[in-house]
Design an enzyme around this catalytic site. Sequence first.
Site, mmCIF file in Angstrom:
data_model
loop_
_atom_site.group_PDB
_atom_site.id
_atom_site.type_symbol
_atom_site.label_atom_id
_atom_site.label_comp_id
_atom_site.label_asym_id
_atom_site.label_seq_id
_atom_site.Cartn_x
_atom_site.Cartn_y
_atom_site.Cartn_z
ATOM 1 N N HIS A 181 0.851 -1.203 0.000
ATOM 2 C CA HIS A 181 0.000 0.000 0.000
ATOM 3 C C HIS A 181 0.887 1.253 0.000
ATOM 4 O O HIS A 181 1.446 1.625 1.018
ATOM 5 C CB HIS A 181 -0.891 -0.022 1.244
ATOM 6 C CG HIS A 181 -2.015 0.973 1.226
ATOM 7 N ND1 HIS A 181 -2.105 1.997 0.302
ATOM 8 C CD2 HIS A 181 -3.122 1.096 2.018
ATOM 9 C CE1 HIS A 181 -3.205 2.698 0.538
ATOM 10 N NE2 HIS A 181 -3.840 2.170 1.570
ATOM 11 N N HIS A 191 -2.848 6.911 -0.868
ATOM 12 C CA HIS A 191 -3.841 7.483 0.057
ATOM 13 C C HIS A 191 -3.262 8.145 1.294
ATOM 14 O O HIS A 191 -3.891 8.144 2.355
ATOM 15 C CB HIS A 191 -4.852 6.401 0.494
ATOM 16 C CG HIS A 191 -5.564 5.757 -0.659
ATOM 17 N ND1 HIS A 191 -6.324 4.637 -0.536
ATOM 18 C CD2 HIS A 191 -5.636 6.112 -1.967
ATOM 19 C CE1 HIS A 191 -6.830 4.285 -1.714
ATOM 20 N NE2 HIS A 191 -6.414 5.185 -2.596
ATOM 21 N N TYR A 230 -0.781 7.389 3.325
ATOM 22 C CA TYR A 230 -0.200 6.595 4.419
ATOM 23 C C TYR A 230 1.329 6.571 4.284
ATOM 24 O O TYR A 230 1.893 7.309 3.490
ATOM 25 C CB TYR A 230 -0.828 5.197 4.432
ATOM 26 C CG TYR A 230 -2.314 5.253 4.712
ATOM 27 C CD1 TYR A 230 -2.777 5.610 5.974
ATOM 28 C CD2 TYR A 230 -3.244 5.030 3.706
ATOM 29 C CE1 TYR A 230 -4.146 5.712 6.234
ATOM 30 C CE2 TYR A 230 -4.607 5.126 3.959
ATOM 31 C CZ TYR A 230 -5.054 5.466 5.221
ATOM 32 O OH TYR A 230 -6.396 5.570 5.480
HETATM 33 C C1 LIG Z 1 -14.774 1.039 3.498
HETATM 34 C C2 LIG Z 1 -13.580 1.288 2.638
HETATM 35 C C3 LIG Z 1 -12.316 0.964 3.119
HETATM 36 C C4 LIG Z 1 -11.175 1.165 2.319
HETATM 37 N N1 LIG Z 1 -9.948 0.753 2.783
HETATM 38 C C5 LIG Z 1 -8.881 0.775 1.956
HETATM 39 C C6 LIG Z 1 -7.661 0.134 2.315
HETATM 40 O O1 LIG Z 1 -7.518 -0.491 3.388
HETATM 41 N N2 LIG Z 1 -6.626 0.215 1.451
HETATM 42 C C7 LIG Z 1 -6.738 0.879 0.259
HETATM 43 O O2 LIG Z 1 -5.769 0.930 -0.502
HETATM 44 N N3 LIG Z 1 -7.898 1.459 -0.115
HETATM 45 C C8 LIG Z 1 -8.968 1.382 0.666
HETATM 46 N N4 LIG Z 1 -10.174 1.886 0.248
HETATM 47 C C9 LIG Z 1 -10.298 2.397 -1.119
HETATM 48 C C10 LIG Z 1 -10.787 1.293 -2.068
HETATM 49 O O3 LIG Z 1 -9.808 0.287 -2.238
HETATM 50 C C11 LIG Z 1 -11.135 1.843 -3.462
HETATM 51 O O4 LIG Z 1 -9.983 2.381 -4.053
HETATM 52 C C12 LIG Z 1 -12.222 2.903 -3.392
HETATM 53 O O5 LIG Z 1 -13.310 2.469 -2.595
HETATM 54 C C13 LIG Z 1 -12.732 3.235 -4.786
HETATM 55 O O6 LIG Z 1 -13.361 2.116 -5.351
HETATM 56 P P1 LIG Z 1 -14.980 2.066 -5.446
HETATM 57 O O7 LIG Z 1 -15.371 3.368 -6.054
HETATM 58 O O8 LIG Z 1 -15.229 0.879 -6.332
HETATM 59 O O9 LIG Z 1 -15.498 1.898 -4.063
HETATM 60 C C14 LIG Z 1 -11.314 1.728 1.036
HETATM 61 C C15 LIG Z 1 -12.594 2.062 0.571
HETATM 62 C C16 LIG Z 1 -13.719 1.834 1.332
HETATM 63 C C17 LIG Z 1 -15.075 2.158 0.775
#
Ligand SMILES: Cc1cc2nc3c(=O)[nH]c(=O)nc-3n(C[C@H](O)[C@H](O)[C@H](O)COP(=O)(O)O)c2cc1C
Length: 366
Positions: free
Chosen positions: A169, A172, A174
């Site tokens: 990762h 975002h 981090y």
């Molecule tokens: C509840 C939730 C938790 C997430 N946790 C992470 C994470 O742990 N690591 C990460 O790289 N992105 C995380 N994301 C981002 C998602 O991987 C993804 O990039 C984002 O939701 C966009 O995709 P979507 O529009 O299909 O939801 C999270 C998103 C959501 C909704």
Amino acid sequence: MTENPLFRPFQLKSLNLKNRIVMAPMTRSFSPDGVPGTNVAEYYTKRAAAEVGLILSEGTVIDRPSSSNDPNIPHFYGPSALAGWQNVIHDVHQAGGQMGPQIWHMGVMDNHRSGWLPSTPFEGPSGLLNPETTNGHTMTESDIADSIAAYGRAAADAKRMGFDCVEIHGAHGYLIDQFFWEGTNHRTDQYGGKTVAERNRFAIEVIQEVRRQVGDDFAVILRLSQFKPQDYTAKLAKTPQEMEAWLQPLSDAGVDIFHCSQRRFWEAEFNGSDLNFAGWAKKITGKVSISVGSIGLSGEFMAAFRGESSQPSSLDELLRRMDRGDFDLAAVGRPLLADPNWAEKIRENRTSELKGFSKEALSILV
Ligand SMILES: Cc1cc2nc3c(=O)[nH]c(=O)nc-3n(C[C@H](O)[C@H](O)[C@H](O)COP(=O)(O)O)c2cc1C
């Protein structure tokens, strides 16, 4: 639907996927004391049994005292947590799926709303959570070396336990991204600098160590984003040339697949071309790329955290870009969080059965 580019098989090193649908990594905070239980295994196994080509786990943290700000986020170290993950991958394989853990160190974070704190202060390149806020300590060179070693151990454990790939990762806002971003990296040693190419060193050393630990034949994914939750408009690379200076050394260090996170996959990365981030990453490095961001949904994920609901939307633009060869794989987050059968419904063209997404889905594990 055999013509659908989402349902073409995919093979690379340790990955043999039945289709191009990737479950995006999503933190769920259902692992008390960092240990994923049978409810977590069931959650992933349902997706594996219902046509998801590759599952990426929620972010799971490395063996550093302050790698997490939440006691319910899973660890990827220690006998109990690793035994939990061993059950997860066993069950996912039994259901015919493939999976990799997303290996995470959060870096400097906001304190958790419960008041829980790790045993040592948060750590980051300059102790900064965002350009205005300090909430941790500046990592020494030995902190950096120990962290790199911990990423490597996690990757080695993933391979040893039978996972099919590993994702680091780096997105975002981090830890790895805190090194990339000028807003949080004010270092004057070899881990800092005025350009993203100079601030790349920590990530390059992480990838080199991960590659050293897993060998040449195990697929290594790196997740990156230009945007930060701290600043949606941040751009680490403002031009294709800057992007090349950022991504090419990471590719050379051993990344097989760039997972390019956007809030909306259809948004162009630079003026003058409709290519998105994943499109540019593939064009620049020649490596495989994954796109993500509001695939099949009307609204984006950061707004979803604030309570905005989304409705199902057409996949035509995604398929157009995949047919054109812009990127190889498509990661889907919220639709798969809320509905384990999303991929199966897409394959069988059961569009009337697709659900939207609302914030309530975050509080349960279905
Ligand atoms: C509840 C939730 C938790 C997430 N946790 C992470 C994470 O742990 N690591 C990460 O790289 N992105 C995380 N994301 C981002 C998602 O991987 C993804 O990039 C984002 O939701 C966009 O995709 P979507 O529009 O299909 O939801 C999270 C998103 C959501 C909704």
